[in-house]
Every structure is written in structure tokens, then in C-alpha cells.
Design a protein around this motif. Structure first.
Motif, PDB file in Angstrom:
ATOM      1  N   UNK A  37       0.858  -1.197   0.000  1.00  0.00           N
ATOM      2  CA  UNK A  37       0.000   0.000   0.000  1.00  0.00           C
ATOM      3  C   UNK A  37       0.896   1.251   0.000  1.00  0.00           C
ATOM      4  N   UNK A  38       2.005   1.173   0.732  1.00  0.00           N
ATOM      5  CA  UNK A  38       2.961   2.291   0.733  1.00  0.00           C
ATOM      6  C   UNK A  38       3.712   2.361  -0.597  1.00  0.00           C
ATOM      7  N   UNK A  39       4.072   1.189  -1.115  1.00  0.00           N
ATOM      8  CA  UNK A  39       4.970   1.164  -2.281  1.00  0.00           C
ATOM      9  C   UNK A  39       4.270   1.570  -3.582  1.00  0.00           C
ATOM     10  N   UNK A  47      15.486   8.624  -7.848  1.00  0.00           N
ATOM     11  CA  UNK A  47      16.632   7.748  -8.127  1.00  0.00           C
ATOM     12  C   UNK A  47      17.291   7.322  -6.818  1.00  0.00           C
ATOM     13  N   UNK A  48      17.366   8.255  -5.861  1.00  0.00           N
ATOM     14  CA  UNK A  48      17.916   7.909  -4.542  1.00  0.00           C
ATOM     15  C   UNK A  48      17.089   6.814  -3.895  1.00  0.00           C
ATOM     16  N   UNK A  49      15.767   6.926  -4.045  1.00  0.00           N
ATOM     17  CA  UNK A  49      14.881   5.891  -3.510  1.00  0.00           C
ATOM     18  C   UNK A  49      15.185   4.542  -4.150  1.00  0.00           C
ATOM     19  N   UNK A  50      15.471   4.549  -5.447  1.00  0.00           N
ATOM     20  CA  UNK A  50      15.771   3.283  -6.138  1.00  0.00           C
ATOM     21  C   UNK A  50      17.083   2.680  -5.658  1.00  0.00           C
ATOM     22  N   UNK A  81      10.148   4.397  -0.570  1.00  0.00           N
ATOM     23  CA  UNK A  81       8.829   5.022  -0.402  1.00  0.00           C
ATOM     24  C   UNK A  81       8.981   6.471   0.060  1.00  0.00           C
ATOM     25  N   UNK A  82       9.704   6.665   1.166  1.00  0.00           N
ATOM     26  CA  UNK A  82       9.775   8.020   1.728  1.00  0.00           C
ATOM     27  C   UNK A  82      10.462   8.983   0.771  1.00  0.00           C
ATOM     28  N   UNK A  83      11.566   8.552   0.168  1.00  0.00           N
ATOM     29  CA  UNK A  83      12.262   9.486  -0.737  1.00  0.00           C
ATOM     30  C   UNK A  83      11.404   9.813  -1.954  1.00  0.00           C
ATOM     31  N   UNK A  84      10.640   8.833  -2.436  1.00  0.00           N
ATOM     32  CA  UNK A  84       9.771   9.139  -3.582  1.00  0.00           C
ATOM     33  C   UNK A  84       8.661  10.090  -3.160  1.00  0.00           C
ATOM     34  N   UNK A  85       8.088   9.862  -1.970  1.00  0.00           N
ATOM     35  CA  UNK A  85       7.067  10.802  -1.491  1.00  0.00           C
ATOM     36  C   UNK A  85       7.684  12.198  -1.342  1.00  0.00           C
ATOM     37  N   UNK A  86       8.931  12.253  -0.872  1.00  0.00           N
ATOM     38  CA  UNK A  86       9.585  13.559  -0.736  1.00  0.00           C
ATOM     39  C   UNK A  86       9.770  14.187  -2.127  1.00  0.00           C
ATOM     40  N   UNK A  87      10.165  13.352  -3.096  1.00  0.00           N
ATOM     41  CA  UNK A  87      10.306  13.850  -4.476  1.00  0.00           C
ATOM     42  C   UNK A  87       8.981  14.415  -4.984  1.00  0.00           C
ATOM     43  N   UNK A  88       7.886  13.725  -4.678  1.00  0.00           N
ATOM     44  CA  UNK A  88       6.555  14.215  -5.093  1.00  0.00           C
ATOM     45  C   UNK A  88       6.252  15.536  -4.364  1.00  0.00           C
ATOM     46  N   UNK A  89       6.594  15.557  -3.066  1.00  0.00           N
ATOM     47  CA  UNK A  89       6.338  16.784  -2.288  1.00  0.00           C
ATOM     48  C   UNK A  89       7.062  17.983  -2.906  1.00  0.00           C
ATOM     49  N   UNK A  90       8.249  17.728  -3.477  1.00  0.00           N
ATOM     50  CA  UNK A  90       9.030  18.831  -4.041  1.00  0.00           C
ATOM     51  C   UNK A  90       8.368  19.474  -5.265  1.00  0.00           C
TER      52      UNK A  90
END
Ligand code: HAS
Ligand code: CU
Length: 570
Positions: free
Chosen positions: A246-248, A358-361, A401-410
Motif C-alpha cells: 500500500x505504501x509502495x 533515483x535515490x529511492x531506487x 517510499x519516503x524518498x519518492x514521497x519527498x520527491x513528489x512533495x518537491x
């Protein structure tokens, strides 16, 4: 700020402004994203302090030091897990899913349902903050019985779940209304994935709802005095494994449907993406026993079935690595990358939105492989209950998950505010400190775990650590320090964007309005996939519950309130 009035007729297709936002959209999405960041602010700050507390060098150097605000280790750890893993994620997922669904389908989410769902979830957040803050819910984010918390903790969880169900229903309604108007058309891949996520969520939360409503809440209200921890754990992990997907999945929505454009190319294969998402639906539910390998109450046969299926559920992530990797390679070659690995250097390494993903990956490569190690029953027996497991999920949940959400937040936060991101450079520094901090932390925790350091333990001053554990726990604290710097950079940028940014905002989110016409239409036969999922659930879970439910010897464990010194006897 470019606010546009919302149309009156909810059934008419909406044309969204390219760069600005509709007023209704701004509010509904905005309250979810802000609530998510609010919840994260509590959880994210607790993390580094946990690492200091578990580092012998730190505890020796500052013997009088306490975790700020929370003096009790399990209180702070509960705050960390519940706020980061349950509230930040759910608020963010609901807000992002609304945004993507509305924009892709050009249809509104039912406003009444959206606001009811939000109100439920927000009251839930308030109740849980109260329960944890007042030291009445030190039960961690898995709230295993027979530990018991204050009723407001469980009521808060119920409200979060019910709110998310209403949100899911609003998304389903938007989807079916679109389908009715577009017979024979493929829904955009992003909405396809969100449908998968919501269907999976509605099914898996039934397990935890039963656990809370039948076992935990009545006990905390004083109606029930004994329990069966094994049944509770089975019900929790029926929910707990799909929870991680659900997070991913929202992060995958970004990798599949936004990142290829943001990176300057296009997705390699839409159909392959759909198959991967469907596999996540079908195979995330029948695997939860991989969290119960060390439990005595589940048979070896059930553990074997869940092991095989766990390896199967990793396949869609391998497919994702190839599909998204090929898309990134395509984008880089278009910009002139040469040679077999040249494409890695030709990514947009200066764009924080791209670099965060990319960092998330990078972290997810570590997270995925450590997950496959966990999935092996024999290796798991050695690693379960050690610091290795938090190392794994800080690469997956704390990483991808968190880094991608942060990327979206940006890009989403500036869009909501109508101003550019406060500082791109700070965002880049934040992402890299997060990646480096998480790698140091994860490597330290993983190695300490292999040496036998337990998870969920206030380790800094215990007498049983050997030199290897001590060294790597100290090293984890260095990772924690780097992550503390990263968290501060994140919040300075968030507050800066909301309050101080003056630059105009000019980012157009990559949203598709149609699915690839070449992708097979039968992939959207939800009834078929739900049927297969339910069948697999029956095969994989029925024996586990039959084994766990024992009305003769079971249900006789007394509850225990961890805020009090001794068990409560019936
Ligand atoms: Fe897990 C425990 C197995 C994935 C989260 N997991 C946990 C817990 C959490 C969690 C929170 O089998 C702890 C729960 C607790 O508190 O007790 N996990 C797996 C497996 C996978 C997996 C097999 N986990 C996740 C994801 C999570 C998550 C995703 C959160 C989001 N996990 C386990 C097991 C346990 C467990 C056991 C129980 C352990 C125990 O004993 O308690 C797989 O699905 C992972 C598949 C992933 C991959 C990686 C693919 C890589 C990609 C990146 C591509 C890179 C590219 C390069 C394209 C195979 C997609 C890019 C180019 C550049 C230039 C950067
Ligand atoms: Cu799992």
C-alpha cells in the motif's frame, strides 16, 4: 496563486488548469499533504534519537541524556513507527491518489465523501497523538496483543481505517463513472495502479479491523480480560504485509507514470506495468506468514506456502526495475548517453524531483535484496528479532517510499502553494544526505543484527553487547546524525516554500488522460483478479487461522499494559 473556481456539475468532465489548481482540488489535496507532513514531523525527529539511544558510545559520553520530550524508549519508538508508517503514509497516499485520479480522469472526487474521510482520519490522528503523548500507548506500530493501550489509540486506528475506506469508495466512484463514459477505453496506468492499491487495501484492512474491534478495543475498554496473541498476530500480518505494498504502489505510480517524463523520456511498457500491479494485488495478500516464521503456532506447511508466494511477490518489483530502468536508459540515450553504463551518468542529477526518486531506487536495491533474504525461512530464523529487520525496512519504507514521497512533495507542495520550491539546492542536499545517512544507518543496523543485536531494545547501556555489535550500533548513530541534518533541511524547505517563497511556480505535473491503447483490456477485469486473490487467500490463510484458533487452550493470555510495571491479571 492561480485559483480557479470549481465547476458546479460534478458529472461533467473538468479541465484542470495546466499549472494552477482548482480551488476544491487545492483544499482537498492540500489538507492531506499538510497533515501527512505534520504527522511525519513527529516521527522523523524521533528516528535519530533512537539511534543515539542505542549507541553505547553515545550513552557512555552522555549518561544523563534523554530522548527529547519522551523519556521512555518505547514511547518514542511508538511515536516514530505510528506517525511515520501509519499516518504520514496514509494521509499522503489518500491525497496523492485523489490528485492523480481527478487529474487523469478529469473527474472530481466526491467532495462530501472526501471531506468526511479526511475528518475521520484527522480526528484519528488527534486521538492517537493524545494516547502516545500521555504515555498511555507504548505498544509500537504493530500493537501486538497481549500488550494493551488506552482506548483512544485503537479508536484512532479505527477512524484512520474507516476514513481510508471512504476515500477508497470515492476513488472507485470516480473510476466507474469514467468507465461508463469511456466504454472500451483503457484507464490511465496511474489510475489502474491506484485501483489496485485501493482494492488490496479494502481487503487487507478487514484483518486488522477484526483484531482491533473484536480483541483489542473491548479489552482496553475493560470488557475483555484474556486474549490469544497468536490469533492477534495472524490477523495483524494478514493486513501488515499488504500494508507495505500500500505504501509502495503510490511510489511506483510516480516511477512508472511521472518519472519517465520528468527524466526526459517515456515509459518502456505500459502493459508490463499493468501486469506488475496486478501481481502485487494477487500476491501481496497470501504472504503475511513470512512475518510469523519464528512463531510456534503456525505449521511448517503454511510457512512453506507463504515462502514460495513471497518469492513470487518480489517478481513484480524485478519487473519494475527492468521497466523503469529501461525508461531511464531511453531518456538518457535521447540526451546523448553512450556505452553500456553511460546512461547512469546522463540522468538529471540536478533536479531534486528526479534525484529523490533515483535515490529511492538506490536504497530499494538494498531493501529488495534484504527482503529476499528475510523471505528465506532458514535465514529468517537467524535474523528475525534482530536489528537486520529495521535495516531492511528503512531501505524500503524509509528509502524507496519516503524518498519518492519527498520527491513528489518537491513539486506538489509548490503547486499547492502556488510558489516555486524554496530552494532546489537545499532539496538536493536533503536527498543526498538522506541516501548517505540511510546507507550508513542501514549498514550499521544490518551488520549489528547479523552479529545478534536485537531490534526494539533500548541497547545503549545493556551489558550483553559484544565488540562487533557495539561498533556497528555506534556507526548507525552516525547515520542517524546525517539523517537528522537531512530532516532539518526537509522541513526548512517545506516551511520556506509555504511561508517565504516568492518565486512563481511553473511546474506542469506529468498526467496522462488515456491508457496505452495496445494494453490488453482484460487486464481491467477487476472481478476476475479479485476472485483469484480471494481464492489464494483461502488457500494460504484458512489453515493458518484454523491452526491459530484454539478455544480450549487459546484465549487465556492476560493482557499487559506496558505503561505499568507488572501484568494485569484477570
Ligand atoms: Fe519487507 C519485514 C520480505 C519488500 C517493509 N518489510 C518488513 C518490515 C517492513 C517491511 C516494515 O520475508 C518489518 C515489519 C515488522 O516491523 O516486523 N519485503 C520482503 C520481500 C520484499 C519486501 C521479499 N518490505 C518490502 C517493501 C516494504 C517492506 C517494499 C515497504 C515499503 N519483509 C520481508 C520479510 C519480512 C519483512 C520476510 C519479515 C522479516 C521478519 O523476520 O520479521 C520484496 O517485495 C522486495 C522486492 C524488491 C526488489 C528490488 C527491486 C529494485 C528496484 C529498483 C530499481 C533500480 C533501478 C536503477 C531501475 C527485488 C525496483 C535506477 C538507476 C539509478 C541511476 C539509480
Ligand atoms: Cu511482509
Amino acid at each position: 496563486m492561480q485559483a480557479v473556481q470549481s465547476p458546479q456539475r460534478s458529472s461533467a468532465p473538468i479541465v484542470f488548469p495546466r499549472v494552477g489548481m482548482l480551488t476544491s482540488e487545492r483544499w482537498l489535496v492540500g489538507v492531506h499533504i499538510i497533515s501527512a507532513l505534520f504527522a511525519l514531523s513527529f516521527g522523523i525527529l524521533m528516528g535519530p534519537f533512537q539511534t543515539f539511544r542505542r549507541a553505547p558510545a553515545f550513552v557512555q559520553a552522555f549518561p544523563e541524556w534523554q530522548i527529547p520530550v519522551f523519556s521512555y524508549y518505547y514511547q518514542a519508538l511508538t511515536m516514530h513507527g505510528v506517525m511515520n508508517a501509519l499516518f504520514f503514509t496514509t494521509f499522503f497516499i489518500v491525497g496523492f491518489s485523489y490528485f492523480v485520479t481527478q487529474r487523469s480522469l478529469q473527474r472530481p472526487i466526491n467532495q462530501t465523501m472526501g471531506w468526511i474521510a479526511f475528518a475521520l482520519m484527522f480526528v484519528g490522528l488527534g486521538l492517537i497523538l493524545y494516547a502516545i503523548w500521555t504515555n498511555q500507548a507504548n505498544v509500537l506500530y504493530t500493537f501486538y496483543s497481549p500488550m494493551l493501550a488506552h482506548p483512544t489509540f485503537y479508536i484512532g486506528l479505527v477512524l484512520l481505517a474507516v476514513g481510508s475506506w471512504v476515500a477508497g469508495a470515492a476513488i472507485f466512484m470516480a473510476y466507474f463513472a469514467w468507465k461508463k463514459e469511456h466504454p472500451g477505453e483503457r484507464v490511465p496506468l496511474a489510475v489502474f495502479a491506484i485501483m489496485v492499491n485501493q482494492i488490496m487495501w479494502q481487503i487487507c484492512t478487514i484483518g486488522v479491523a477484526i483484531e482491533i474491534l473484536v480483541m483489542l478495543l473491548p479489552a482496553s475498554l475493560g470488557f475483555l480480560f484474556v486474549t490469544d496473541p497468536q490469533v492477534g498476530r495472524a490477523l495483524f500480518w494478514f493486513f501488515g504485509h499488504p500494508l507495505v505494498y500500500f505504501w509502495l504502489i503510490p511510489a511506483y505510480v510516480s516511477w512508472y507514470t511521472m518519472l519517465p517524463t520528468q527524466a526526459g523520456g517515456k515509459l518502456f511498457s505500459d502493459s508490463l506495468g499493468r501486469v506488475a500491479f496486478l501481481m502485487l494485488l494477487v500476491f501481496s495478500l497470501p504472504v503475511g506468514v513470512h512475518h510469523l516464521y519464528a512463531d510456534p503456532g503456525v505449521s511448517a506447511v503454511s510457512k512453506g506456502i507463504h515462502t514460495v508466494l513471497t518469492f513470487v511477490v518480489a517478481i513484480p518489483s524485478f519487473m519494475t526495475a527492468f521497466n523503469v530502468g529501461a525508461s531511464l536508459e531511453y531518456a538518457a540515450r535521447k540526451r546523448g548517453a553512450r556505452g553500456p553504463l553511460g546512461w547512469l551518468f546522463y540522468q538529471k542529477w540536478g533536479d531534486p524531483v528526479v534525484v529523490a526518486q533515483l535515490g529511492g531506487m538506490i536504497l530499494f536495491i538494498m531493501g529488495g535484496f534484504s527482503g529476499l533474504i528475510n523471505a528465506s525461512l532458514t535465514l529468517n530464523i537467524a535474523l528475525h528479532n534482530t536489528a537486520w529487520i529495521p535495516a531492511h525496512f528503512h531501505m524500503t519504507l524509509g528509502g524507496a517510499v519516503t524518498l519518492t514521497y519527498i520527491g513528489i512533495t518537491y513539486w506538489l507542495l509548490p503547486m499547492l502553494r502556488g510558489r516555486a520550491l524554496f530552494s532546489d539546492k537545499m532539496a538536493l542536499a536533503q536527498v543526498w544526505t538522506w541516501v548517505v545517512g540511510m546507507l550508513i544507518f542501514g549498514h550499521g543496523m544490518g551488520t549489528a543484527g547479523i552479529a545478534g543485536a536485537p531490534r526494539r531494545t533500548d541497547l545503549g547501556a545493556v551489558p550483553y553487547l559484544n565488540d562487533t555489535m557495539t561498533f556497528w550500533l555506534n556507526s548507525s548513530a552516525i547515520g542517524g546524525l546525517v539523517l537528522l541534518i537531512s530532516s532539518i533541511l526537509l522541513y526548512v524547505n517545506i516551511v520556506g516554500t509555504l511561508a517565504f517563497s516568492t518565486k512563481p511556480y511553473a511546474y506542469e505535473p506529468p498526467i496522462a488522460h488515456r491508457g496505452d491503447p495496445n494494453s490488453p483490456l482484460w487486464l481491467e477485469r477487476w472481478g476476475l483478479w479479485i476472485g483469484i486473490t480471494l481464492f489464494l487467500i483461502l488457500i494460504a490463510w484458512a489453515p493458518v487461522f484454523v491452526e491459530s484458533l484454539n478455544f480450549v487452550d487459546g484465549f487465556n493470555a492476560p493482557f499487559f499494559n506496558p505503561a505499568r510495571p507488572s501484568p494485569i491479571t484477570p
